[in-house]
Motif scaffolding. Structure first.
Motif, PDB file in Angstrom:
ATOM      1  N   SER A  81       0.817  -1.217   0.000  1.00  0.00           N
ATOM      2  CA  SER A  81       0.000   0.000   0.000  1.00  0.00           C
ATOM      3  C   SER A  81       0.847   1.262   0.000  1.00  0.00           C
ATOM      4  O   SER A  81       0.379   2.327  -0.412  1.00  0.00           O
ATOM      5  CB  SER A  81      -0.931   0.006   1.220  1.00  0.00           C
ATOM      6  N   HIS A  82       2.080   1.189   0.470  1.00  0.00           N
ATOM      7  CA  HIS A  82       2.966   2.350   0.417  1.00  0.00           C
ATOM      8  C   HIS A  82       3.621   2.492  -0.951  1.00  0.00           C
ATOM      9  O   HIS A  82       3.833   3.617  -1.425  1.00  0.00           O
ATOM     10  CB  HIS A  82       4.051   2.225   1.502  1.00  0.00           C
ATOM     11  N   LYS A  83       3.946   1.372  -1.565  1.00  0.00           N
ATOM     12  CA  LYS A  83       4.582   1.426  -2.880  1.00  0.00           C
ATOM     13  C   LYS A  83       3.631   1.957  -3.945  1.00  0.00           C
ATOM     14  O   LYS A  83       4.023   2.734  -4.824  1.00  0.00           O
ATOM     15  CB  LYS A  83       5.066   0.028  -3.277  1.00  0.00           C
ATOM     16  N   LEU A  84       2.351   1.535  -3.888  1.00  0.00           N
ATOM     17  CA  LEU A  84       1.396   1.939  -4.923  1.00  0.00           C
ATOM     18  C   LEU A  84       1.133   3.447  -4.921  1.00  0.00           C
ATOM     19  O   LEU A  84       1.204   4.083  -5.986  1.00  0.00           O
ATOM     20  CB  LEU A  84       0.098   1.147  -4.756  1.00  0.00           C
ATOM     21  N   PRO A  85       0.832   4.092  -3.774  1.00  0.00           N
ATOM     22  CA  PRO A  85       0.649   5.552  -3.804  1.00  0.00           C
ATOM     23  C   PRO A  85       1.877   6.308  -4.262  1.00  0.00           C
ATOM     24  O   PRO A  85       1.756   7.354  -4.906  1.00  0.00           O
ATOM     25  CB  PRO A  85       0.289   5.885  -2.347  1.00  0.00           C
ATOM     26  N   ARG A  86       3.070   5.794  -3.929  1.00  0.00           N
ATOM     27  CA  ARG A  86       4.284   6.471  -4.408  1.00  0.00           C
ATOM     28  C   ARG A  86       4.333   6.491  -5.926  1.00  0.00           C
ATOM     29  O   ARG A  86       4.721   7.499  -6.534  1.00  0.00           O
ATOM     30  CB  ARG A  86       5.524   5.758  -3.862  1.00  0.00           C
ATOM     31  N   LYS A  87       3.929   5.378  -6.516  1.00  0.00           N
ATOM     32  CA  LYS A  87       3.920   5.320  -7.976  1.00  0.00           C
ATOM     33  C   LYS A  87       2.860   6.247  -8.554  1.00  0.00           C
ATOM     34  O   LYS A  87       3.088   6.911  -9.580  1.00  0.00           O
ATOM     35  CB  LYS A  87       3.665   3.874  -8.413  1.00  0.00           C
ATOM     36  N   LEU A  88       1.699   6.320  -7.908  1.00  0.00           N
ATOM     37  CA  LEU A  88       0.641   7.213  -8.380  1.00  0.00           C
ATOM     38  C   LEU A  88       1.025   8.674  -8.196  1.00  0.00           C
ATOM     39  O   LEU A  88       0.732   9.516  -9.057  1.00  0.00           O
ATOM     40  CB  LEU A  88      -0.663   6.913  -7.635  1.00  0.00           C
ATOM     41  N   LEU A  89       1.675   8.979  -7.079  1.00  0.00           N
ATOM     42  CA  LEU A  89       2.044  10.368  -6.810  1.00  0.00           C
ATOM     43  C   LEU A  89       3.098  10.872  -7.782  1.00  0.00           C
ATOM     44  O   LEU A  89       3.175  12.086  -8.033  1.00  0.00           O
ATOM     45  CB  LEU A  89       2.547  10.499  -5.371  1.00  0.00           C
ATOM     46  N   GLU A  90       3.911   9.990  -8.311  1.00  0.00           N
ATOM     47  CA  GLU A  90       4.880  10.424  -9.324  1.00  0.00           C
ATOM     48  C   GLU A  90       4.167  11.000 -10.537  1.00  0.00           C
ATOM     49  O   GLU A  90       4.597  12.015 -11.094  1.00  0.00           O
ATOM     50  CB  GLU A  90       5.757   9.241  -9.728  1.00  0.00           C
TER      51      GLU A  90
ATOM     52  N   GLU B 130      -1.852  -1.032 -12.119  1.00  0.00           N
ATOM     53  CA  GLU B 130      -0.658  -0.516 -11.450  1.00  0.00           C
ATOM     54  C   GLU B 130      -0.177  -1.469 -10.361  1.00  0.00           C
ATOM     55  O   GLU B 130       1.028  -1.599 -10.131  1.00  0.00           O
ATOM     56  CB  GLU B 130      -0.958   0.859 -10.838  1.00  0.00           C
ATOM     57  N   SER B 131      -1.119  -2.146  -9.694  1.00  0.00           N
ATOM     58  CA  SER B 131      -0.731  -3.093  -8.635  1.00  0.00           C
ATOM     59  C   SER B 131       0.031  -4.275  -9.203  1.00  0.00           C
ATOM     60  O   SER B 131       1.010  -4.751  -8.602  1.00  0.00           O
ATOM     61  CB  SER B 131      -1.972  -3.581  -7.886  1.00  0.00           C
ATOM     62  N   MET B 132      -0.386  -4.776 -10.353  1.00  0.00           N
ATOM     63  CA  MET B 132       0.291  -5.922 -10.951  1.00  0.00           C
ATOM     64  C   MET B 132       1.650  -5.545 -11.537  1.00  0.00           C
ATOM     65  O   MET B 132       2.461  -6.427 -11.817  1.00  0.00           O
ATOM     66  CB  MET B 132      -0.589  -6.545 -12.041  1.00  0.00           C
ATOM     67  N   LYS B 133       1.910  -4.252 -11.719  1.00  0.00           N
ATOM     68  CA  LYS B 133       3.197  -3.813 -12.247  1.00  0.00           C
ATOM     69  C   LYS B 133       4.197  -3.458 -11.151  1.00  0.00           C
ATOM     70  O   LYS B 133       5.325  -3.051 -11.453  1.00  0.00           O
ATOM     71  CB  LYS B 133       3.004  -2.594 -13.157  1.00  0.00           C
ATOM     72  N   LEU B 134       3.793  -3.595  -9.883  1.00  0.00           N
ATOM     73  CA  LEU B 134       4.707  -3.268  -8.795  1.00  0.00           C
ATOM     74  C   LEU B 134       5.921  -4.199  -8.810  1.00  0.00           C
ATOM     75  O   LEU B 134       5.800  -5.385  -9.117  1.00  0.00           O
ATOM     76  CB  LEU B 134       3.980  -3.379  -7.452  1.00  0.00           C
ATOM     77  N   ASP B 135       7.073  -3.662  -8.452  1.00  0.00           N
ATOM     78  CA  ASP B 135       8.316  -4.427  -8.426  1.00  0.00           C
ATOM     79  C   ASP B 135       8.346  -5.263  -7.152  1.00  0.00           C
ATOM     80  O   ASP B 135       8.583  -4.739  -6.048  1.00  0.00           O
ATOM     81  CB  ASP B 135       9.510  -3.471  -8.481  1.00  0.00           C
ATOM     82  N   LEU B 136       8.118  -6.565  -7.287  1.00  0.00           N
ATOM     83  CA  LEU B 136       8.103  -7.435  -6.112  1.00  0.00           C
ATOM     84  C   LEU B 136       9.484  -7.593  -5.493  1.00  0.00           C
ATOM     85  O   LEU B 136       9.605  -7.822  -4.289  1.00  0.00           O
ATOM     86  CB  LEU B 136       7.536  -8.813  -6.486  1.00  0.00           C
ATOM     87  N   ASP B 137      10.538  -7.493  -6.301  1.00  0.00           N
ATOM     88  CA  ASP B 137      11.892  -7.589  -5.747  1.00  0.00           C
ATOM     89  C   ASP B 137      12.182  -6.430  -4.791  1.00  0.00           C
ATOM     90  O   ASP B 137      12.783  -6.622  -3.725  1.00  0.00           O
ATOM     91  CB  ASP B 137      12.917  -7.610  -6.876  1.00  0.00           C
ATOM     92  N   ALA B 138      11.733  -5.224  -5.166  1.00  0.00           N
ATOM     93  CA  ALA B 138      11.938  -4.078  -4.276  1.00  0.00           C
ATOM     94  C   ALA B 138      11.118  -4.226  -2.997  1.00  0.00           C
ATOM     95  O   ALA B 138      11.581  -3.876  -1.902  1.00  0.00           O
ATOM     96  CB  ALA B 138      11.556  -2.787  -5.003  1.00  0.00           C
ATOM     97  N   ILE B 139       9.902  -4.743  -3.135  1.00  0.00           N
ATOM     98  CA  ILE B 139       9.067  -4.980  -1.951  1.00  0.00           C
ATOM     99  C   ILE B 139       9.696  -6.042  -1.063  1.00  0.00           C
ATOM    100  O   ILE B 139       9.713  -5.929   0.170  1.00  0.00           O
ATOM    101  CB  ILE B 139       7.650  -5.398  -2.383  1.00  0.00           C
ATOM    102  N   CYS B 140      10.239  -7.077  -1.689  1.00  0.00           N
ATOM    103  CA  CYS B 140      10.902  -8.148  -0.932  1.00  0.00           C
ATOM    104  C   CYS B 140      12.130  -7.622  -0.199  1.00  0.00           C
ATOM    105  O   CYS B 140      12.358  -7.958   0.982  1.00  0.00           O
ATOM    106  CB  CYS B 140      11.285  -9.272  -1.892  1.00  0.00           C
ATOM    107  N   ASP B 141      12.924  -6.782  -0.847  1.00  0.00           N
ATOM    108  CA  ASP B 141      14.112  -6.211  -0.197  1.00  0.00           C
ATOM    109  C   ASP B 141      13.721  -5.327   0.988  1.00  0.00           C
ATOM    110  O   ASP B 141      14.377  -5.357   2.040  1.00  0.00           O
ATOM    111  CB  ASP B 141      14.923  -5.400  -1.207  1.00  0.00           C
TER     112      ASP B 141
END
Length: 553
Positions: free
Chosen positions: A163-172, A525-536
Motif C-alpha cells: 500500500s505504500h509502494k502503490l501511492p508512491r507510484k501514483l504520486l509520481e 498498477e498493482s500488478m506492475k509493482l516491483d516485487l523484488d523491491a518490496i521483498c528487499d
C-alpha cells in the motif's frame, strides 16, 4: 533407497552414513537443527521408507552433512563450502518469500478474503498449498515447523508495504502535472460507518485526463470543518500543494446539494476557496440534473400521481413470486424485466395492441357550499382532451426550465468570474497571441475540424510539436481540462467498497480495508509493482530476515 548410503544395519534399523558421521567431521558444528532418527537411533519405519527418505534428503542438516563429508574427503575448505551453501539456501528462501508476496497481492487485487475461519482453511494458505504442486521449494518451505513467514502480522506488514509502494507510484504521475483537482464524496459501508473517498484529477503532458483514487478514510463527524481538515491532512500527507488546485467536485448521498460540502459560507468548498481562490467548485452535474427531474415531478401533481401509480403496480408484481411468475408468461419482449421504479427516471409509455379506453375529460365538479360566496373560485374547464394535456405539457416544461435555471444558472457566472483568477498563472498577451496563431494554423489545415473542445485537444495531441509553440494555450487547456464536472471516479470507489466490505467481512479493520481498496481500484498498477523491491524492503526490517533471505539490490 539406492541414492542413500546405508551406514549401519542392525535389528532392521538403518541410518545414513553421512549424517551419522557428523561428530567426526573435524569437530564442525551444524548450522541447522538435526534429528536423532537418521543420526543416532536409526530409522525403522519401513512402510513409509520412500516418503521419509525423500523428506530427509531435502532437509537442511542432511545436505549440510553431505557437503561437509565430501569436503572432508576432498580436502576442500569447509567454511567456504558452507558459505556457498548458505548463499544458495538464502536465494531459495527468497524465491519462496516472493511466492508469498505475489499470493497476497493476487488475493488483494481480486478482492478475495485473505483469512478464513481457521488458518488451515484460509484462502491464503490454500493458495500457497495449490502453488506447491508446481514448486518443490515452496513445498519444502511450508513443511518447516517455525519461521514460515506466513503469520497474520507478516501478512499485514507485506500488505502495508504494497500500500505504500502503490501511492508512491501514483504520486509520481500526479506531481508531474502542473495543476490538480480534488474530487471527494462520502458514503456508509456495510458496518454503518461513514467512509470518505478522495480522488485527484489531473492532466498529463499529452493532455490526457487522469483521475486517481487515493483511499477511503473513516470519519467520526461529517461537519464541514471535519471534512475540510481531512482533505487538508491528506494533501499534506501526500505532499500535494494546495496552490496547484484548480477544481473541487463535491457530492453527498443525502440532502440536495449537501450543505456541508457545497455551503456558500461555511461549506467545505467555502473553506477551500479561502485557502486557494483559484480553485473552482463544481457540484456533480449529473446529480444536479437528477435533482431537477425530481423537483419537477414533485411540483406537477399529475406527473407525481402517474409515477406513483406505476411504482405501486411494479411493486405489486415483483413483491409476489406468484404474480412475478404470471407476469413472465405475459411478457412479449424476453429482455424486459420489471425493476423498481426510480422517481427521477425517464418513463416511456408504450401501449401497443392493448384495448385501452381513450382518454376523456374529467367531470366538472361544483364548488363546495362551505366556501364563502365572496371568494372567486374558478374551475378550469377544457373543451377537448388534447387541450388538457397540452396545458399539462406546458406546465411540466415551464417547471423543468425553472428548476434547471435554479440549479445551473450559477455555473456560467462562476466560470466567467473566476476565469480572471485562472489567467493569473498565464501571460495574457502571449495567450492571445498563441490563440491567434492557433486559429491561423487551423484555417491553413484542410483536415482540421475544431468544432468543440474535444476536437482541439485531439488536434494538439496529433500535432504534438505545437506544445512548445503554443505553450500558453496548452497551459490554459490544462487548467480547463483539470476542472472536474462529475464525481464518477468516487462513485466507482463506492462500488469497490461494497465488493470488498461485504456482510461476511463487515469487521474488516480500516487500514486493511484501505489497502485492499487501493490495490483493487488500481489493478493494472498493482500488478506492475516491483516485487523484488518490496521483498528487499521486507527483508531489511531486522537482522533475522537478512540472515534468512538473500537481498537482490
Amino acid at each position: 533407497m539406492d541414492k542413500f548410503i546405508i551406514g549401519k544395519k542392525r535389528a532392521n534399523v538403518a541410518s545414513v552414513s553421512d549424517c551419522e558421521a557428523r561428530p567426526s567431521v573435524s569437530g564442525a558444528v551444524f548450522l541447522t537443527k538435526w534429528k536423532k532418527t537418521f543420526m543416532e537411533t536409526g530409522f525403522s519405519n519401513w512402510k513409509k521408507r520412500v516418503e521419509k527418505l525423500n523428506a530427509h534428503e531435502a532437509l537442511g542438516y542432511h545436505r549440510e552433512a553431505v557437503l561437509k563429508f565430501k569436503s572432508l574427503k576432498s580436502n576442500v575448505n569447509v567454511f567456504s563450502q558452507i558459505s556457498k551453501e548458505k548463499l544458495t539456501q538464502m536465494k531459495e528462501n527468497r524465491a519462496c518469500l516472493l511466492k508469498i508476496i505475489s499470493s497476497l497481492r493476487y488475493l488483494a487485487v481480486q478482492r478475495v478474503a485473505i483469512p478464513g475461519r481457521t488458518d488451515e482453511t484460509s484462502n491464503f494458505d490454500n493458495l500457497l498449498r495449490l502453488r506447491c504442486e508446481d514448486n518443490q521449494l515452496l513445498l519444502i518451505w511450508l513443511q518447516r515447523e517455525t519461521y514460515k513467514w506466513t503469520s497474520h502480522d507478516v501478512q499485514n506488514e507485506i500488505l502495508g508495504i504494497l500500500s505504500h509502494k502503490l501511492p508512491r507510484k501514483l504520486l509520481e504521475d500526479i506531481k508531474s502535472a502542473e495543476y490538480l483537482a480534488i474530487i471527494a464524496d462520502e458514503t456508509t459501508d456495510m458496518a454503518n460507518k461513514e467512509q470518505f473517498s478522495i480522488c485527484i484529477r489531473f492532466v498529463d503532458v499529452s493532455l490526457e485526463i487522469e483521475e486517481y483514487f487515493l483511499g477511503l478514510y473513516s470519519i467520526q463527524s461529517n461537519t464541514a470543518k471535519a471534512l475540510f481538515d481531512i482533505i487538508i491532512n491528506i494533501l499534506r500527507r501526500f505532499d500535494l500543494p494546495t496552490s496547484n488546485c484548480r477544481g473541487q467536485c463535491f457530492d453527498a448521498q443525502c440532502f440536495d446539494g449537501s450543505a456541508n460540502m457545497a455551503g456558500l459560507y461555511k461549506g467545505v468548498q467555502a473553506n477551500f476557496m479561502e485557502m486557494e481562490k483559484r480553485s473552482m467548485f463544481v457540484h456533480y452535474l449529473a446529480h444536479c440534473l437528477n435533482l431537477t427531474l425530481q423537483d419537477t415531478v414533485k411540483a406537477v401533481p399529475e406527473c407525481r400521481n402517474a409515477l406513483n401509480v406505476m411504482k405501486d403496480l411494479i411493486h405489486f408484481v415483483i413483491d409476489s413470486p406468484k404474480r412475478l411468475d404470471l407476469f413472465a408468461h405475459l411478457e412479449v419482449d424476453a429482455s424486459a424485466n420489471l425493476k423498481p421504479l426510480c422517481p427521477t427516471s425517464e418513463v416511456t409509455s408504450k401501449c401497443q395492441d392493448i384495448d385501452v379506453d381513450s382518454s376523456t375529460l374529467p367531470r366538472i365538479r361544483k364548488v363546495p357550499k362551505k366556501y364563502d360566496d365572496s371568494i372567486n373560485l374558478s374551475v378550469e374547464t377544457f373543451t377537448e382532451v388534447c387541450d388538457k394535456y397540452r396545458r399539462l405539457y406546458y406546465e411540466t416544461m415551464d417547471t423543468s426550465i425553472s428548476f434547471l435555471e435554479s440549479r445551473f444558472k450559477t455555473q456560467p457566472f462562476m466560470s466567467v468570474n473566476q476565469s480572471e483568477q485562472f489567467l493569473l498563472d498565464i501571460d495574457k498577451e502571449h495567450l492571445l497571441l498563441h490563440r491567434s496563431m492557433f486559429h491561423e494554423i487551423i484555417q491553413s489545415s484542410d483536415s482540421a475540424n475544431t468544432s468543440s473542445l474535444d476536437d482541439i485537444v485531439k488536434y494538439l495531441q496529433q500535432e504534438n510539436h505545437l506544445f512548445d509553440l503554443q505553450s500558453e494555450l496548452v497551459k490554459f487547456m490544462c487548467v480547463v481540462l483539470t476542472i472536474p464536472v462529475t464525481s464518477c471516479t468516487v462513485e466507482r470507489s463506492f462500488s469497490c467498497l461494497r465488493r470488498v466490505k461485504t456482510y461476511l467481512r463487515s469487521i474488516t479493520r480500516q487500514d486493511r480495508l484501505n489497502i485492499i481498496a487501493l490495490l483493487n481500484a488500481h489493478t493494472d498498477e498493482s500488478m506492475k509493482l516491483d516485487l523484488d523491491a518490496i521483498c528487499d524492503e521486507f527483508i531489511c526490517k531486522n537482522d533475522l530476515r537478512r540472515s534468512t533471505f538473500a537481498i537482490k539490490n
